[in-house]
Design a protein around this motif. Sequence first.
Motif, short mmCIF file in Angstrom:
data_model
loop_
_atom_site.label_atom_id
_atom_site.label_comp_id
_atom_site.label_asym_id
_atom_site.label_seq_id
_atom_site.Cartn_x
_atom_site.Cartn_y
_atom_site.Cartn_z
N GLY A 165 0.81 -1.22 0.00
CA GLY A 165 0.00 0.00 0.00
C GLY A 165 0.84 1.26 0.00
O GLY A 165 2.06 1.22 -0.13
N CYS A 166 0.15 2.40 0.15
CA CYS A 166 0.84 3.68 0.09
C CYS A 166 0.00 4.74 0.80
O CYS A 166 -1.21 4.80 0.61
CB CYS A 166 1.03 4.08 -1.37
N ASN A 167 0.67 5.57 1.62
CA ASN A 167 -0.06 6.62 2.35
C ASN A 167 -0.05 7.97 1.63
O ASN A 167 -0.61 8.93 2.13
CB ASN A 167 0.55 6.82 3.74
N LYS A 184 -0.91 10.58 -1.64
CA LYS A 184 -2.09 10.78 -2.49
C LYS A 184 -1.67 11.58 -3.70
O LYS A 184 -2.11 12.71 -3.91
CB LYS A 184 -3.16 11.54 -1.71
N CYS A 185 -0.76 11.02 -4.48
CA CYS A 185 -0.30 11.75 -5.66
C CYS A 185 -1.50 11.95 -6.59
O CYS A 185 -2.31 11.03 -6.76
CB CYS A 185 0.83 10.99 -6.35
N SER A 186 -1.56 13.14 -7.17
CA SER A 186 -2.76 13.55 -7.92
C SER A 186 -3.17 12.58 -9.02
O SER A 186 -4.34 12.45 -9.34
CB SER A 186 -2.49 14.91 -8.57
N TYR A 187 -2.19 11.89 -9.59
CA TYR A 187 -2.40 11.09 -10.81
C TYR A 187 -2.55 9.61 -10.54
O TYR A 187 -2.83 8.84 -11.46
CB TYR A 187 -1.18 11.29 -11.75
N CYS A 188 -2.35 9.16 -9.30
CA CYS A 188 -2.04 7.75 -9.06
C CYS A 188 -3.19 6.92 -8.48
O CYS A 188 -3.83 7.34 -7.51
CB CYS A 188 -0.83 7.68 -8.13
N VAL A 189 -3.39 5.73 -9.02
CA VAL A 189 -4.46 4.85 -8.52
C VAL A 189 -3.97 3.90 -7.43
O VAL A 189 -4.78 3.20 -6.82
CB VAL A 189 -5.05 3.94 -9.63
N VAL A 190 -2.64 3.87 -7.21
CA VAL A 190 -2.12 2.85 -6.28
C VAL A 190 -2.81 2.89 -4.91
O VAL A 190 -3.25 1.85 -4.40
CB VAL A 190 -0.58 2.93 -6.17
N PRO A 191 -2.95 4.08 -4.28
CA PRO A 191 -3.58 4.06 -2.95
C PRO A 191 -5.00 3.48 -2.99
O PRO A 191 -5.42 2.82 -2.04
CB PRO A 191 -3.61 5.54 -2.55
N SER A 192 -5.72 3.70 -4.12
CA SER A 192 -7.08 3.16 -4.10
C SER A 192 -7.12 1.66 -4.43
O SER A 192 -8.02 0.97 -3.99
CB SER A 192 -8.02 3.96 -5.02
N SER A 201 11.59 3.86 -3.86
CA SER A 201 11.73 4.80 -2.76
C SER A 201 11.00 6.10 -3.08
O SER A 201 10.81 6.43 -4.25
CB SER A 201 13.21 5.11 -2.54
N HIS A 202 10.63 6.81 -2.03
CA HIS A 202 10.01 8.13 -2.22
C HIS A 202 10.99 9.18 -1.71
O HIS A 202 11.49 9.06 -0.59
CB HIS A 202 8.70 8.20 -1.43
N PRO A 203 11.23 10.24 -2.49
CA PRO A 203 12.21 11.25 -2.08
C PRO A 203 11.94 11.84 -0.69
O PRO A 203 12.88 12.14 0.05
CB PRO A 203 12.10 12.34 -3.16
N HIS A 231 1.13 16.81 -5.55
CA HIS A 231 1.19 16.49 -4.11
C HIS A 231 2.35 15.56 -3.76
O HIS A 231 2.19 14.61 -3.00
CB HIS A 231 -0.11 15.84 -3.62
N ARG A 232 3.51 15.84 -4.35
CA ARG A 232 4.64 14.96 -4.09
C ARG A 232 5.32 15.25 -2.74
O ARG A 232 6.05 14.41 -2.21
CB ARG A 232 5.67 15.09 -5.22
N GLY A 233 5.14 16.47 -2.23
CA GLY A 233 5.66 16.71 -0.87
C GLY A 233 7.12 17.13 -0.80
O GLY A 233 7.71 17.13 0.27
FE1 SF4 Z 1 2.02 6.34 -3.69
FE2 SF4 Z 1 3.92 6.33 -5.54
FE3 SF4 Z 1 1.36 6.41 -6.27
FE4 SF4 Z 1 2.45 8.54 -5.15
S1 SF4 Z 1 3.04 7.60 -7.13
S2 SF4 Z 1 0.47 7.66 -4.60
S3 SF4 Z 1 3.87 7.61 -3.69
S4 SF4 Z 1 2.39 4.75 -5.18
#
Ligand code: SF4
Length: 468
Positions: free
Chosen positions: A182-184, A186-194, A261-263, A300-302
Amino acid sequence: MSSITKTNKNITPIPLVKKPSLTPTTVPAVDPGGRPDAESTRTACIRTFGCQMNVHDSDRMRRMILDAGYTEVTRYEDADLVVLNTCYVRENAVDRVRGHLGELSRLKREGRVKKVALTGCIGAAEESRQLEKQYSIDLILGTHNTYELADFIGLPGMEETHTPELPGTEGEHTAFVTIMTGCNYKCSYCVVPSVRGRMVCRPMENVVHEVRRLVGSGTRYVTLLGQTVDAWRDPEGSGNKFFDLLGRVAEEAPRVWFTTSHPSNMEDRTLRLIGERETIVGKLHLPVQSGSDRMLKAMHRGYKSDRYRRKIEVFREAVPEGTLSTDIIVGHPGETEEDHEETLRLVEDCSFDSAYVFKFSPRSGTEAAGLAKSPGAVPEGVAQRRFLEVLRAVEQNAFKRNQRKIGSTEEIYIRHAKNGNGRAVGETWSGHAVHVPTTAKPGGYVTSKIESAGPHVLYAGEPVGPPR
Ligand code: SF4
Ligand code: SAM
């Protein structure tokens, strides 16, 4: 100049112990057309789309399928059961799967394939319901309930044994070890968290125990896996972070890597650890997505681009010979020509050794999908040009960097045995892909001099001395 780079000379070679075979002990009868005797054996074909997490999930399902007595086959037409383990990250991935589902519907109508299961990220998305009806799919599973495949194939009590805690990949010499799912973010473009849910980390001791067991049974290369591995925290409250886990695993395994990894989570001490530990491969995959602070904010990359640059400086200083790769998205809604120029500048500054460059793909339910038809949307032709410009900039840098390796002597880990062109595919300790003329088996090492280089791969000469 000739130099041996990060040679792993302090490591005692670990004898390769053959692991219990995953293939059934009885070899099925095969008819002249290549189809195993349907009377005696059930057959299954697993097709994987997408990232290493999916490869790993497929390996888990493969174990279940083999445990249930199926024989694995490679062609759909030879399979009683077909499992499509899928990716939902970009629309073209879904289009590919649709193509396969169409072919499978036809094979089912002709009675050549009996059951089709759709698993993975598409399985976890709403769209799977529509695909289920359209292609009469027999089983849909998301990423959290793959163990339910056990019931479907007639394995009792698999919920107990095939939990996310269980390892799945047991190749001959390499293994993936999931440390978090999973992933915490919420990148604007990404479906992974859902589709994969929020981050769940495995306890440190479980990971270390699994690595120890794998190494004891012959694994020589361990890759720690997760969407944001560097966000890992020990869920048992010990206070251990990814730095500590990586350090422990590097003591247990003879060769270690980690992705992705996430920066925002990457600590300088972790980057330094890569350079310090002989068993950690000197390559870093650190997705940046854009060089423009405006776009990084919209995504929302942070982090800002300069913070990313500083991380790269630390990595380059800690691992001077190391390789750096990234992910970049072009054409995210709102991206202007200035933003694109910033990305090209960042590519120049970071001098990546490789990059996965993606054109923005609107994914239903994500914030950016809602902007795909807004005035800020980037026309396809513009996105394509930006895509090619970024790709070209990455390749030019990579080519220059690779040329610098010519003349160096490298210890090369063999990943894939010699193929038709007489060369095995290996990896240096700096993470460079190398083609090398050797009959050494996967999991072994040879030492060779780099003779030439392209943008993607190095070419080594005849090895010096026997493989180890
Ligand atoms: Fe998570 Fe990576 Fe998707 Fe961003 S791009 S929501 S960090 S899986
Ligand atoms: N967790 C990783 C991270 O944040 O760096 C990445 C995981 S994602 C499966 C892999 C890559 O796919 C991302 O880094 C991004 O570049 C790309 N990607 C994800 N969603 C996308 C989209 N909607 N359109 C284009 N590329 C996308």
